[in-house]
Design a protein around this motif. Structure first.
Motif, PDB file in Angstrom:
ATOM      1  N   LEU A  53      40.457  35.994  24.839  1.00 40.98           N
ATOM      2  CA  LEU A  53      40.076  34.619  25.152  1.00 40.98           C
ATOM      3  C   LEU A  53      40.144  34.448  26.658  1.00 40.98           C
ATOM      4  O   LEU A  53      41.129  34.821  27.293  1.00 40.98           O
ATOM      5  N   ILE A  54      39.092  33.888  27.236  1.00 43.20           N
ATOM      6  CA  ILE A  54      38.990  33.743  28.686  1.00 43.20           C
ATOM      7  C   ILE A  54      38.793  32.264  29.024  1.00 43.20           C
ATOM      8  O   ILE A  54      37.955  31.596  28.424  1.00 43.20           O
ATOM      9  N   PHE A 112      46.227  36.820  34.768  1.00 42.83           N
ATOM     10  CA  PHE A 112      45.594  35.875  35.681  1.00 42.83           C
ATOM     11  C   PHE A 112      44.651  36.657  36.582  1.00 42.83           C
ATOM     12  O   PHE A 112      45.064  37.604  37.243  1.00 42.83           O
ATOM     13  N   VAL A 113      43.381  36.273  36.596  1.00 42.11           N
ATOM     14  CA  VAL A 113      42.362  36.941  37.405  1.00 42.11           C
ATOM     15  C   VAL A 113      41.842  35.928  38.426  1.00 42.11           C
ATOM     16  O   VAL A 113      41.431  34.836  38.057  1.00 42.11           O
ATOM     17  N   GLU A 114      41.866  36.323  39.695  1.00 44.46           N
ATOM     18  CA  GLU A 114      41.411  35.427  40.760  1.00 44.46           C
ATOM     19  C   GLU A 114      40.056  35.901  41.281  1.00 44.46           C
ATOM     20  O   GLU A 114      39.978  36.770  42.134  1.00 44.46           O
ATOM     21  N   GLY A 117      37.857  31.350  41.600  1.00 41.80           N
ATOM     22  CA  GLY A 117      38.789  30.468  40.906  1.00 41.80           C
ATOM     23  C   GLY A 117      39.771  31.289  40.084  1.00 41.80           C
ATOM     24  O   GLY A 117      39.778  32.511  40.139  1.00 41.80           O
ATOM     25  N   ILE A 118      40.592  30.599  39.329  1.00 39.84           N
ATOM     26  CA  ILE A 118      41.596  31.273  38.507  1.00 39.84           C
ATOM     27  C   ILE A 118      41.095  31.372  37.069  1.00 39.84           C
ATOM     28  O   ILE A 118      40.701  30.378  36.472  1.00 39.84           O
ATOM     29  N   TYR A 119      41.117  32.577  36.553  1.00 44.13           N
ATOM     30  CA  TYR A 119      40.787  32.811  35.154  1.00 44.13           C
ATOM     31  C   TYR A 119      42.056  33.237  34.424  1.00 44.13           C
ATOM     32  O   TYR A 119      42.856  34.016  34.960  1.00 44.13           O
ATOM     33  N   ILE A 120      42.220  32.731  33.235  1.00 48.66           N
ATOM     34  CA  ILE A 120      43.324  33.136  32.373  1.00 48.66           C
ATOM     35  C   ILE A 120      42.712  33.970  31.255  1.00 48.66           C
ATOM     36  O   ILE A 120      41.830  33.489  30.530  1.00 48.66           O
ATOM     37  N   LYS A 155      33.087  35.380  29.777  1.00 43.51           N
ATOM     38  CA  LYS A 155      33.533  36.497  30.621  1.00 43.51           C
ATOM     39  C   LYS A 155      33.994  35.956  31.963  1.00 43.51           C
ATOM     40  O   LYS A 155      33.711  34.799  32.317  1.00 43.51           O
ATOM     41  N   VAL A 156      34.684  36.795  32.696  1.00 46.79           N
ATOM     42  CA  VAL A 156      35.099  36.448  34.054  1.00 46.79           C
ATOM     43  C   VAL A 156      33.873  36.594  34.948  1.00 46.79           C
ATOM     44  O   VAL A 156      33.280  37.670  35.015  1.00 46.79           O
ATOM     45  N   GLU A 157      33.479  35.497  35.582  1.00 51.41           N
ATOM     46  CA  GLU A 157      32.285  35.509  36.420  1.00 51.41           C
ATOM     47  C   GLU A 157      32.586  36.097  37.785  1.00 51.41           C
ATOM     48  O   GLU A 157      33.601  35.767  38.394  1.00 51.41           O
TER      49      GLU A 157
END
Length: 158
Positions: A53-54, A112-114, A117-120, A155-157
């Motif tokens: 889950l993103i 946490f992916v930066e 912005g911040i993605y969880i 997805k993480v953009e």
């Protein structure tokens, strides 16, 4: 004699249908309600179970962590959040709406992916609650949207 047997069979059939039909209707309603919850809180991106889950969040990483450490009365889940050796974990113990707490749990790893912005990213976890309720994903979507104001993403953009 055959008339008595036929009468007993018809009574048995009617008795069976009196329970089967209402239970079938209730089951279909529950499935429909659960599916609508998936779509509502997943921003329409929920495809199937067994994927990470993103979420994109407007808060900073520190604000997110502080909010997750703080259990509030409005939270939709009973949970624990902790950090161990630089990794974050989220233990879902139950769902407040179902008044279930503690006897079922599942642990998820949170990353946490930066990037823009911040993605969880909530990595799959396994436990009794996850196998018990295929709706755990929907509960996580609802929790993250309500508690942190996150937006579910596919997805993480970059």
């Amino acid at each position: 004699m055959s008339l008595i047997i036929l009468k007993n069979n018809i009574e048995s059939l009617l008795l069976f249908l009196c329970f089967f039909v209402p239970l079938s209707i209730i089951t279909l309603i529950l499935i429909f309600v659960r599916y609508n919850r998936y779509l509502k809180y997943s921003n329409g991106i929920y495809k199937n179970r067994h994927h990470h889950l993103i979420f994109k969040c407007s808060l900073s990483k520190e604000e997110i962590i502080d909010k997750l450490y703080t259990n509030e009365i409005d939270d939709t889940l009973y949970y624990e959040f902790w950090e161990k050796e630089g990794e974050y974990f989220f233990n879902v113990k139950g769902v407040k709406r179902f008044f279930v707490n503690g006897n079922m749990s599942v642990v998820f790893k949170i990353e946490f992916v930066e990037k823009n912005g911040i993605y969880i990213v909530i990595h799959l976890g396994y436990g009794f609650l996850y196998f018990y309720s295929v709706g755990t994903d929907a509960e996580l979507y609802e929790f993250m949207v309500k508690k942190l104001g996150c937006i579910p993403k596919e997805k993480v953009e970059e």
